[in-house]
Design a protein around this motif. Sequence first.
Motif, short mmCIF file in Angstrom:
data_model
loop_
_atom_site.label_atom_id
_atom_site.label_comp_id
_atom_site.label_asym_id
_atom_site.label_seq_id
_atom_site.Cartn_x
_atom_site.Cartn_y
_atom_site.Cartn_z
N LEU A 1 61.49 26.15 -6.06
CA LEU A 1 62.31 26.06 -5.42
C LEU A 1 63.38 25.53 -5.58
N LEU A 2 63.01 23.67 -5.82
CA LEU A 2 63.85 22.83 -6.14
C LEU A 2 64.79 22.99 -7.36
N SER A 3 64.27 23.48 -8.11
CA SER A 3 64.94 23.91 -9.49
C SER A 3 66.07 24.61 -9.57
N VAL A 4 66.57 24.73 -8.17
CA VAL A 4 67.65 26.00 -7.94
C VAL A 4 68.52 25.20 -6.61
N GLU A 5 69.47 25.99 -6.99
CA GLU A 5 70.73 25.35 -5.42
C GLU A 5 70.34 26.53 -4.44
N PHE A 6 69.99 25.30 -3.40
CA PHE A 6 69.64 26.24 -1.97
C PHE A 6 71.00 26.54 -1.04
N ASP A 7 71.53 28.16 -0.88
CA ASP A 7 72.31 28.01 -0.32
C ASP A 7 71.84 27.98 1.66
N THR A 8 72.07 27.32 2.12
CA THR A 8 72.23 27.01 3.62
C THR A 8 71.96 28.39 4.45
N SER A 9 73.46 29.51 4.26
CA SER A 9 73.49 30.32 5.00
C SER A 9 72.16 31.08 5.47
N ARG A 10 70.80 31.37 4.25
CA ARG A 10 69.67 32.24 4.42
C ARG A 10 68.77 30.88 5.36
N LEU A 11 69.18 30.31 7.19
CA LEU A 11 68.13 30.06 7.51
C LEU A 11 69.18 29.83 8.40
N ALA A 12 69.53 31.43 8.41
CA ALA A 12 70.22 32.25 9.81
C ALA A 12 68.86 32.99 10.22
N ASN A 13 68.08 33.40 8.93
CA ASN A 13 66.74 34.22 9.74
C ASN A 13 65.48 33.21 10.05
#
Length: 840
Positions: free
Chosen positions: A233-245
């Motif tokens: 998981l740490l190896s890719v950039e996280f899309d904060t918009s996914r936190l809407a779920n």
Amino acid sequence: MNSKQLKKLFVAFIITLFTVVNVNAVLRYNYIHENVRTVPYPQKGMPLYINPCALFVPLSMKSEENIQFALSCDKDFPDNATIYSEVRPWCMFNPHQVLKTGMWYWKFRNVSDNGKVSEWSEIYSFEITDDLPEFVTPSFDVFLSNIPQKGNRIYCFLSDSIEKTRKSIYKHPEFNDMISQARQGISADYTYDSNPYNKLSEMSELAVKLQTAYILMNRQVYAEKMVQFVRRLLSVEFDTSRLANDFFAGDMAFLLANVYDTCYPILTFEERNKIKDLVIKIFEYYRPLMYGHEENHVFNNHFWQFPVRKFIQAALVFYDKAPLAKECLEYLYEVWTCKAPAANLNRDGNWHNGTSYFSANAVTLSYMASLFSYLTGVDFLSHPWYKNAGIGLVYSWPPESLSAGFGDGHEKTNDQPLRIRSAFADFLARENGDAYAAWYSSINQLYKTDYELRLYRMLCGKPRPVSKSLPSDAPKSVWFKDSGEMIYMDSLADYKHGMYLSFRSSPFGSGSHTHSNQNAFNIHYNGIPVYRSVGYYLNFSDAHNIMSYRHTRAHNTILVDGIGQPFTTRAYGQITRMLKGEHITYALGDASNAYCGISEYPMWNENFSKAGIEQTPENGFGETPLTKFFRHVIVLDKDIVVLYDEMEAKKNVRWDWLLHSPVRFNINDNTLVTHNEEGGFTATTHIISEQSCIYSQTNDFTEQPNENLAIRGERLEKYWHLKATFRPSKSNRILTVIIINPDGKGKRKAVRCNKSGVVEVDGWSISAELNVHKSAGIVITGKNKKSMFCYGKKSFENEYGQEYKSKDKNASVLYDYKDGAWKSVEMVDRRLNPTYVTIK
């Protein structure tokens, strides 16, 4: 029985009238519980549920970043007799101490981040009475001070027995299953997943299985696999918009915190910081979504199912590493102690948000109680809801049977048992010594295959109760007063046979995982549906769900001009009375407020729009002139059910009386017959009214279930939907007598006197007033039995002229054998407990 015996019986009936439940008449409120709070709580006119009560301010009344509360038993708020809260950015305050009996006063003020204070609000008052159950939780400081600085924080309440358990781990009956499930985690490989966050929930589940094996076996291979998941998981950039779920956000917070907490030595310094930063991003995202919102929402089901637990686990790990994590930890502790375990408006042990959906809350309910009890030294399982939860589990969904049939997932059959219900029952049996829970989980032993509470079972060191027997006084019927359900069973011990009746009229109304089914009932016989709610939970908001599952037309109740109850807590009901004896069980449901327009919830309005459905009368939604819908439900002996419906409206309306059966109805005049070969019984239903009706039936849904959504093995079987349509009128009364005959036994016949409301069946005489121009009433007597029941008669006579006078002409009176003696009890309406003040 001769005349002398009858005279003695009636004298005994009068003499033994010794119990009167004399409570206030039911008032009409806009709500019992608002979906989102708009008025401060508590205040005058709002009965309390528990002592101490928490204080709540609607978010709309919060004008600055923070709020401070003041609470006193003196309306002048002297410093030496006033409790002041800390200044906090949320809208609740728990005094964390018992409040003495008498009047209390409270107020609040807004406080800016720079310390500027507003004027105090108006003063609100409430009364603490002696009858309130007490449940006191420690302050957050107590909780905080006991968090261990070393070791696994998330499961700190199990740490003391790890070393001892490891020595005998190979002998544990769940050892092989634990290893097998851990191997699932070992075999998982996300190396080549282009977006591993798509598999985050799967990783989170596997991490639980790996962690259980690691803690109990102390083998690095399990910890290293957990770390491997997070490194991907740490190896890719996280899309904060996914936190809407919120489920995704909860899984992410838990996975990251769990690996950090469990595998700390394996992680690099850089990895630890990255994990912490991601967790703080989650808290930054959810801080404005939680504060002021969750405490003022009656029950945000997603939040209470998973995120509250997973967020607190993450905050527990990082509270001393980031100020926001500590603030969130305090908020989550306070919102739980103010609102949990069941909105803190439900003390009866039943699940107010639908029987089947209890399973989504079971792990959180067990974990939070365990963690808080360990860190505070106070038994959180002593809350009234937990004390009654064993009874709630057993009666709302008996083993190897169908559930009570209310809420999403009600159609799950007896070959689809819920593993987590068994695991929670096992938890209650071990922790509280709950005899009902011990019996339940001894029959449904699926808890042995449950991975979510496995670590608890293997480490808690608490054996199951030795006895697997039910309590000898297990009742035939239970009234869940706060959640609004009544359950009758012939015999809980003989749960595979006989009749099971469930009846719902709930102050929580409809709108989450509950349905628009106030004053609806279900009947099973030998575990097979006789009459039952219909439809399938394939999607939360597709056309079938809205129109043929959640809608009132899918339940055994009524429609008014074809219109049902909206999806809102405004559409509430209430079981106002319940009496029970050896031969008669009685409940009165009031759904007069349930047919109150359309749903105002933004979520449901959006769902209607997506499904292409409008809330119109043509679709069964809209305003109605209904002013009264009382349903009296009476069970006589084991297999006779009597319904007496009182209905009134401001103008003429069409009354549609509904009944649903898995087999076709044979309609003969006003008699309905269904023969169920699978169940080995025949149900005969007589519908009696002074008004004529037209019967129709179909086995088509208004909206068909989408087979493409049936991906969990659902059986999309047809049901028969019967409608008895009565001509338009302002008032109507209907007497219904349901008789269930097992195959091979002599059939009993009901003898009716035209439409006069007099029925004789199997030694019972039933006389109901069906003339709407006369006062409503029903009298039931046993020809060969002592038992009697009366409603709505100030006085009545037996055939020898002996008169009985009730203390209230509208009371319900029962004379029956109970607790080793023949007794009488008289009851008028139980008062409502609104958390809202405006009266209609």
